[in-house]
Each structure stands twice: as C-alpha cells, then as structure tokens.
Motif scaffolding. Sequence first.
Motif, short mmCIF file in Angstrom:
data_model
loop_
_atom_site.label_atom_id
_atom_site.label_comp_id
_atom_site.label_asym_id
_atom_site.label_seq_id
_atom_site.Cartn_x
_atom_site.Cartn_y
_atom_site.Cartn_z
N LEU A 1 -0.65 -8.07 6.67
CA LEU A 1 -0.67 -6.96 7.60
C LEU A 1 0.08 -5.78 7.00
CD1 LEU A 1 -1.38 -6.11 10.57
CD2 LEU A 1 0.88 -6.92 11.21
N ASP A 2 -0.50 -4.60 7.15
CA ASP A 2 0.19 -3.38 6.72
C ASP A 2 0.49 -2.54 7.95
OD1 ASP A 2 0.60 -3.13 3.92
OD2 ASP A 2 -1.60 -3.25 3.70
N ILE A 3 1.70 -2.02 8.01
CA ILE A 3 2.05 -1.17 9.14
C ILE A 3 2.44 0.19 8.60
CG2 ILE A 3 3.61 -0.87 11.09
CD1 ILE A 3 3.84 -3.99 11.08
N ALA A 4 1.78 1.23 9.09
CA ALA A 4 2.04 2.59 8.62
C ALA A 4 3.20 3.19 9.40
CB ALA A 4 0.79 3.45 8.82
N PRO A 5 3.89 4.15 8.81
CA PRO A 5 4.99 4.82 9.53
C PRO A 5 4.47 5.46 10.81
CG PRO A 5 4.93 5.52 7.23
CD PRO A 5 3.71 4.70 7.45
N SER B 1 0.77 -18.44 24.21
CA SER B 1 2.12 -18.90 23.89
C SER B 1 2.05 -20.00 22.84
CB SER B 1 2.82 -19.40 25.15
OG SER B 1 1.96 -20.23 25.88
N GLY B 2 3.03 -20.01 21.96
CA GLY B 2 3.06 -20.99 20.90
C GLY B 2 2.23 -20.60 19.70
N CYS B 3 1.72 -19.35 19.66
CA CYS B 3 0.88 -18.98 18.54
C CYS B 3 1.68 -18.37 17.40
CB CYS B 3 -0.21 -18.00 18.98
SG CYS B 3 0.41 -16.34 19.25
N GLY B 4 2.98 -18.28 17.55
CA GLY B 4 3.78 -17.81 16.43
C GLY B 4 4.04 -16.32 16.43
N LYS B 5 3.79 -15.66 17.59
CA LYS B 5 4.07 -14.22 17.66
C LYS B 5 5.54 -13.93 17.41
CE LYS B 5 2.98 -13.92 22.06
NZ LYS B 5 2.36 -15.02 22.78
N SER B 6 6.39 -14.69 18.12
CA SER B 6 7.82 -14.46 17.97
C SER B 6 8.31 -14.86 16.58
CB SER B 6 8.60 -15.22 19.04
OG SER B 6 8.32 -14.68 20.31
N THR B 7 7.67 -15.89 16.02
CA THR B 7 8.02 -16.30 14.65
C THR B 7 7.78 -15.16 13.68
OG1 THR B 7 7.29 -18.52 15.24
CG2 THR B 7 7.58 -18.06 12.90
N LEU B 8 6.64 -14.49 13.85
CA LEU B 8 6.32 -13.37 12.97
C LEU B 8 7.31 -12.22 13.18
CD1 LEU B 8 4.54 -12.12 10.87
CD2 LEU B 8 2.86 -11.54 12.62
N LEU B 9 7.69 -12.00 14.43
CA LEU B 9 8.65 -10.93 14.73
C LEU B 9 10.01 -11.23 14.08
CD1 LEU B 9 8.24 -8.36 16.63
CD2 LEU B 9 9.97 -9.44 18.03
N ASN B 10 10.44 -12.48 14.17
CA ASN B 10 11.70 -12.88 13.53
C ASN B 10 11.65 -12.68 12.03
OD1 ASN B 10 13.10 -13.54 15.83
ND2 ASN B 10 12.57 -15.72 15.75
N LEU B 11 10.49 -12.93 11.44
CA LEU B 11 10.33 -12.71 10.01
C LEU B 11 10.46 -11.23 9.68
CD1 LEU B 11 7.39 -15.15 9.26
CD2 LEU B 11 9.69 -15.31 8.34
N THR C 1 0.86 -1.18 0.00
CA THR C 1 0.00 0.00 0.00
C THR C 1 0.90 1.23 0.00
OG1 THR C 1 -0.07 -0.24 2.37
CG2 THR C 1 -1.97 -1.03 1.15
N PRO C 2 0.45 2.31 -0.60
CA PRO C 2 1.33 3.47 -0.78
C PRO C 2 1.86 4.04 0.53
CG PRO C 2 -0.96 3.96 -1.45
CD PRO C 2 -0.87 2.50 -1.22
N ASN C 3 1.04 4.02 1.58
CA ASN C 3 1.50 4.64 2.82
C ASN C 3 2.09 3.62 3.80
OD1 ASN C 3 -0.82 3.35 3.44
ND2 ASN C 3 -1.59 4.95 4.82
N GLY C 4 2.22 2.36 3.37
CA GLY C 4 2.72 1.34 4.28
C GLY C 4 4.22 1.38 4.38
N LEU C 5 4.73 1.29 5.61
CA LEU C 5 6.18 1.15 5.79
C LEU C 5 6.54 -0.31 5.60
CD1 LEU C 5 8.96 2.27 6.79
CD2 LEU C 5 8.23 1.62 9.08
N ILE C 6 5.72 -1.15 6.25
CA ILE C 6 5.96 -2.59 6.22
C ILE C 6 4.70 -3.27 5.70
CG2 ILE C 6 6.23 -4.63 7.68
CD1 ILE C 6 8.77 -3.26 7.70
N THR C 7 4.88 -4.21 4.81
CA THR C 7 3.76 -5.01 4.37
C THR C 7 4.10 -6.48 4.57
OG1 THR C 7 3.27 -3.38 2.67
CG2 THR C 7 2.26 -5.56 2.43
N VAL C 8 3.24 -7.14 5.31
CA VAL C 8 3.37 -8.59 5.44
C VAL C 8 2.41 -9.18 4.42
CG1 VAL C 8 3.16 -10.55 7.00
CG2 VAL C 8 3.88 -8.32 7.88
N ASP C 9 2.97 -9.84 3.41
CA ASP C 9 2.17 -10.25 2.26
C ASP C 9 1.98 -11.76 2.25
OD1 ASP C 9 0.83 -10.37 -0.09
OD2 ASP C 9 2.56 -9.89 -1.36
N SER C 10 0.78 -12.20 2.60
CA SER C 10 0.38 -13.62 2.67
C SER C 10 1.52 -14.53 3.08
CB SER C 10 -0.26 -14.10 1.38
OG SER C 10 0.39 -13.56 0.27
#
Lengths: 258, 271
Positions: free
Chosen positions: B33-37, B47-57, B3-12
């Motif tokens: 997920l799109d994250i704006a500046p 716990s075990g839901c993959g939060k840290s996995t997503l952060l590592n990505l 997206t034009p205003n997205g800093l980070i895009t998590v794409d499928s």
Amino acid sequence: MPQVLPYLLCIGAFLIVWQLLSAALGAARLPGPIQVITDTWDPYIKDPFYDEGGTSKGLGWQILISLQRVAVGYGLAAVVGIALGGLLGLNRFAGKGFDPVVQVLRTVPPLAWFPISLMVFQDANMSAIFVIFITAIWPIIINTAVGIREIPQDYTNVARVLRLSKRAYIRSIVVPATVPYVFTGLRIAVGLAWLAIVAAEMLKADGGIGYFIWDAYNAGGDASSSQIILAILYVGLVGLALDRLVAFVGRKVSKGAA
Amino acid sequence: MATPNGLITVDSVTQTFPLDGGGQYVALRSINLDIAPGEFVTLIGHSGCGKSTLLNLLAGLSQASEGGILMHGRQVTEPGPERMVVFQNYSLLPWLTVRQNIALAVNTVYPQMAPRERHEIVERNIQLVSLTAAAHRLPAELSGGMKQRVAIARALSIRPKLLLLDEPFGALDALTRGNLQQQLMQICQESSLTAVMVTHDVDEALLLSDRVVCLTNGPAARIGQILSVPLPRPRERLSVMNHPDYYQLRSQLIHFLQEQRRLKQLAATSR
C-alpha cells in the motif's frame, strides 16, 4: 435518624448476647459489658494517661508505646518494601527469580520471626520492631511489583509513541499507575503490623498494649478480665483507625487512578 | 520500492504471531500500500481481519514478520510522535487532567520550545476540540465523546506527519459520532493531514476517506479491493449522501463486506 437504627439494633443485640453469656458462665469468668465498664472506670477509662512510673501506665500511654513501635517498623517496611517491589516489578529477571523467596516468606506467621530476631538483636524492643517490619513488608513488596507489572498496555503505548524517556516514563506513568496498588499493600500491611505488635508485646516487652493484656492476665486480680476486655476493645478501635487512615491517604494520593 | 510521492509505503508486509501450542497464526499476508501526503485512507473489514494489526505496524508499535513499512523511504522500526495514534479506548492517563494529558505530549515532543509557546499550543488544541471549559477535569469526569476529543487534541497538538486512528468513534452514540467526524474532517482538511483510520462503519469510511482499503477475512488477510472516493471536498454529511455517486460507492463496499461475511460463514460451517 433511620441511618443509625441498624447500628443501634445490631450492636444492642450483640451486647445483650454478651450479657447473657456472662450470666450463664458467671461474672468471674466472663464479665458482662456493664461490669467491664464499672471495673475499669477508675483509672483505665477515666484517665487513659495516668503514669505511676515503670510499666504502670494508662491505656493511652500503652497504646502510644505500641504505636511508636509500629510507626518505626511499618515506616521501614513501607520504604524498603516499595523500593524492593519497584525493583522486582521493573526488572523481570529479578521479579521472577525472587518470587519463590517472597512467596515462602510471606506466609510465615509474625511470631515465628520473634525468636530468631531476639537472637540476632539481643533486645526485646528492637526485636518487636523487626517483627513488625518483616510481617508488614511482604504485602507491600508484592502489591508494588504487581502494580508495576499490571500497568495497562494502553499507557505504555502512549509512552512509546511519545518516546518518553525512562525517567519521564517512571515519573509520569509508572508511579501514578502503581500508587493504588501500593496503597492496597500498605493497607494490608498496617493491619498485619498492628496484629504483630500486640502479639510480640505479649511475649516479651516493657510496656505496650499487648504487654498490658498479658500483664493483666498474669496479675489475675478481680478486675483482670475486665481490663483485658477493655484493652481488646481499644486494640480493635486503634486497628480500625489505622486501616481507615491508610485508606484515606491512599484515596487522597491516587487521584484519578484506579 | 518507495514511490516518489509516497509518504508511507507498506512493502509486502506479512505478520505472523506465534500460537500457544506451537505453530503460528498468519494475521496479514503480503500487504502492499502506498499512502500519499495529505491523503485520508480508511482500513475496513470484518472484526479479526487484522485492521488494527496493520495500524500497529504503521505506528511502529509492532514489527512486521516479513516486509516492512517505509516512511519517506526510511524503514519504520519504532513508534514515534511523527506517527501519533488515537487509540481505540482513548488511552488518556486517568491521573492527569485534560490539559495535563495534552501537555505531557507537547512537553515531551517539543522539549526545546519555550514554556509559554508550549502552553499556547496546548490551549489552542484544547480550543480546537471545544474543551476549554473542561480543561481542568480528569478523564473519569468526561463523557466518551469528550475523552475522544481529548485524544484527538493530544494527537494533533504534536503535529504528526501521519495520524493513525483506531476505530476512533466506535464507542460513541450516533449524534456525537457525526459531530466528531465532521470536526476531524475539518481539521484534516485545514492542516492537510495524512491519516489512516480503522473502522467497520461504511458511511464513516466514505465520508472521511480519499481511499477505502478493504481487507479480506483473517487468517492471512490481504487487501481485497481499494476503492477511491472521488466525492468533492470540503464534504458535508448531507451533501455527501445526496451525491449521485454515493450509493454506488456504498453498495460496492457493502457488497464486498457481505461477500466476506458469506465466506466467513462458509469457512465456519465447513470446519
């Protein structure tokens, strides 16, 4: 005062048992602690640095001769061992490939190396040094390599996120993280080196504390047993001092790590 | 698909891990997920839901099995200082003092800068987290809260475009946690930092975030719900808690987590 009480009591008990054993076996076979001191007071305890030429030297000199051999052999083992261990730790392929070699050779008892090194070097002194080297090097190699492989993922992650160069990574993370492991290896190695030198000198050497023990045994004089026991005590004290010295340096060098 | 205003895009993004006995474990499935500046996003879940996995990505420490992470429209393929991580266990180098730990980051990231300038950055960031008095100490001589402050100062000192925080306050006592949350919030506000934080603390999530991303239970965790937190900034713990919307937001999050817990127990008993 109460801190020394356990030492006084236990060592006193040890000396009493020794004296009793001596009385049971006869002083000619096993001199008691008091007799060891009276037998060896002059010249061995009184003057550790007398020199009558040849191999007839005080125990201080004999120990220094042994320590000199250890210094050379152990020093070489430390340099080569840390370098090889570093290589085997950093390079997975080499680490895996050489592991069987290391595992087999590290179990070889020190004296088993002696004949082959005599054949190779044709020199007793060189051979003794080589035996120390080859005995001491394995724990240094193994611990260095393990230390590098066990660098916590956390530290590597920091390096990756900051994009540390390979050189900075080795200098800022690999080396300090591995130092405690290296010193564990060095500490085991110094014990083995001291053990090996005494044994090697008993077989074939001119001078050294191991030579002194064997020489006293062969002389078979009245005071031989006492001389041997005194030398054993010195060997133990020097071994302890070496161990503590390496541990002390390790603590100084490793700072916050470990 | 940035997206034009997205800093980070998590794409499928789908992340799978090979299992020991063959086969694979699906940790995350089809995350978008799109994250704006300037946005502060929290990942929450059991716990075990993959939060840290997503952060590592997001950090680039691992690569997605499918899909990808885009930053400014460019694919993230490796970790880098523009996406600095505040690790869960602080990850300070124990043989370096507070100052040296921060200096290592600054010196590595700004090699072309004058030494004096780098020194100033280090000192400023030590001051920022009020650790000037402890700057010469080794991590082993610090409390957990102090270590975490060093980790935060280290991360902030290199001005990341995205700050990633992995349960940064999990191991701290309540009082320390509250203070640090407040400090972090201030710093983020002042320098309009973009941040993604992993937590399992509902109040922490609401206090700090613009959006709370709720992940469902693993395996194959998805985004179950995204909750916007429209509470006015600058925020203050007490005023936030007294805000009329707070309890409604909080109960939504709690409801989600309880539902997930129920499903987890159901899955466990039916096995």
